[in-house]
Design an enzyme around this catalytic site. Sequence first.
Site, PDB file in Angstrom:
ATOM      1  N   ASP A  79       0.787  -1.242   0.000  1.00  0.00           N
ATOM      2  CA  ASP A  79       0.000   0.000   0.000  1.00  0.00           C
ATOM      3  C   ASP A  79       0.820   1.294   0.000  1.00  0.00           C
ATOM      4  O   ASP A  79       0.514   2.218   0.759  1.00  0.00           O
ATOM      5  CB  ASP A  79      -0.969   0.004   1.193  1.00  0.00           C
ATOM      6  CG  ASP A  79      -2.004  -1.106   1.120  1.00  0.00           C
ATOM      7  OD1 ASP A  79      -1.897  -1.969   0.224  1.00  0.00           O
ATOM      8  OD2 ASP A  79      -2.918  -1.124   1.971  1.00  0.00           O
ATOM      9  N   ASP A 122      -4.808  -0.747  -1.823  1.00  0.00           N
ATOM     10  CA  ASP A 122      -6.210  -0.524  -1.527  1.00  0.00           C
ATOM     11  C   ASP A 122      -6.821  -0.035  -2.835  1.00  0.00           C
ATOM     12  O   ASP A 122      -6.272   0.865  -3.478  1.00  0.00           O
ATOM     13  CB  ASP A 122      -6.322   0.593  -0.472  1.00  0.00           C
ATOM     14  CG  ASP A 122      -6.806   0.102   0.876  1.00  0.00           C
ATOM     15  OD1 ASP A 122      -6.931  -1.123   1.077  1.00  0.00           O
ATOM     16  OD2 ASP A 122      -7.065   0.963   1.741  1.00  0.00           O
ATOM     17  N   HIS A 136     -10.448   0.817  -3.741  1.00  0.00           N
ATOM     18  CA  HIS A 136     -11.851   0.872  -3.326  1.00  0.00           C
ATOM     19  C   HIS A 136     -12.757   1.456  -4.401  1.00  0.00           C
ATOM     20  O   HIS A 136     -12.372   2.425  -5.077  1.00  0.00           O
ATOM     21  CB  HIS A 136     -11.989   1.742  -2.075  1.00  0.00           C
ATOM     22  CG  HIS A 136     -11.228   1.259  -0.888  1.00  0.00           C
ATOM     23  ND1 HIS A 136     -11.208  -0.057  -0.488  1.00  0.00           N
ATOM     24  CD2 HIS A 136     -10.460   1.934   0.018  1.00  0.00           C
ATOM     25  CE1 HIS A 136     -10.463  -0.168   0.606  1.00  0.00           C
ATOM     26  NE2 HIS A 136      -9.986   1.008   0.930  1.00  0.00           N
ATOM     27  N   HIS A 180     -10.545   7.312   0.711  1.00  0.00           N
ATOM     28  CA  HIS A 180      -9.142   7.118   0.310  1.00  0.00           C
ATOM     29  C   HIS A 180      -9.050   6.018  -0.737  1.00  0.00           C
ATOM     30  O   HIS A 180      -9.897   5.118  -0.790  1.00  0.00           O
ATOM     31  CB  HIS A 180      -8.282   6.741   1.531  1.00  0.00           C
ATOM     32  CG  HIS A 180      -8.647   5.408   2.112  1.00  0.00           C
ATOM     33  ND1 HIS A 180      -9.732   5.224   2.954  1.00  0.00           N
ATOM     34  CD2 HIS A 180      -8.099   4.175   1.957  1.00  0.00           C
ATOM     35  CE1 HIS A 180      -9.824   3.948   3.282  1.00  0.00           C
ATOM     36  NE2 HIS A 180      -8.854   3.282   2.685  1.00  0.00           N
ATOM     37  N   LYS A 204      -6.951  -4.937  -3.401  1.00  0.00           N
ATOM     38  CA  LYS A 204      -7.803  -5.503  -2.335  1.00  0.00           C
ATOM     39  C   LYS A 204      -8.893  -4.529  -1.924  1.00  0.00           C
ATOM     40  O   LYS A 204      -8.801  -3.337  -2.218  1.00  0.00           O
ATOM     41  CB  LYS A 204      -6.955  -5.890  -1.130  1.00  0.00           C
ATOM     42  CG  LYS A 204      -6.219  -4.743  -0.485  1.00  0.00           C
ATOM     43  CD  LYS A 204      -5.306  -5.262   0.622  1.00  0.00           C
ATOM     44  CE  LYS A 204      -4.270  -4.233   1.011  1.00  0.00           C
ATOM     45  NZ  LYS A 204      -4.825  -2.963   1.497  1.00  0.00           N
ATOM     46  N   CYS A 216      -2.781  -3.134   7.540  1.00  0.00           N
ATOM     47  CA  CYS A 216      -2.596  -4.069   6.425  1.00  0.00           C
ATOM     48  C   CYS A 216      -1.367  -4.957   6.593  1.00  0.00           C
ATOM     49  O   CYS A 216      -1.406  -6.137   6.235  1.00  0.00           O
ATOM     50  CB  CYS A 216      -2.581  -3.312   5.111  1.00  0.00           C
ATOM     51  SG  CYS A 216      -4.235  -2.660   4.742  1.00  0.00           S
TER      52      CYS A 216
HETATM   53 ZN   LIG Z   1      -8.813   1.251   2.636  1.00  0.00          ZN
END
Ligand SMILES: [Zn+2]
Length: 204
Positions: free
Chosen positions: A25, A67, A69, A86, A111, A150
């Site tokens: 990340d 990440d 999203h 975010h 993810k 994470c």
């Molecule tokens: Zn996140």
Amino acid sequence: MNAVTKSPDPTRCQLQPGDVLLVTDIQNDFLAGGSLAVAGGDEVVPVLNRYIAAFVAQGLPVYATRDWHPPGHCSFHAQGGPWPTHCVAGTHGAAFAATLTLPPDTTVISKATSRDREAYSSFQGTDLDSRLRAAGIRRLFIGGLTTDYCVLNTVRDARHLGYEVFVLADAIRAVEVQPGDGRRAEAEMTSLGAHSITLNGLAA
Ligand SMILES: [Zn+2]
């Protein structure tokens, strides 16, 4: 002197076939100026670049997680979640740091890509485990952001899945929602059998 306390000396370690570097990340939103900036997050980038160079020099694979999203993800404040918006897929905030020198053949793992599912572990809802097994990976070297979310959750899963784990102690930073979360996470990873190393402990 005994057991669970962290050793002041890093584990010395020789890289070998079956090792993978997992860069966690390193995305703009977690760095300075990002919507969920982690204190000291930028400091890990040059250190990770040196780990990347070490793995590339040995012909070993590099994986990078992110990440990723959808808009309106359940973890965002607007949906009642714990975090500001975010790492929305495709945005500048979700992009890897421009200063991170990932090799062209980096395997990218996205993810928490479903609106109603959170995933702190890079194994959760991804094909990371099957990819690692297919590649004959036995030892996972993990650094990045964040120590207490994470990285911690990925290490938990990796240990349960039977991987040997090395946490890159000089290339992780914590969110610290509660003061001490980072230290507690490091202690838990040690108690799970993860080794802690630094660049100096990595034998060329
Ligand atoms: Zn996140």
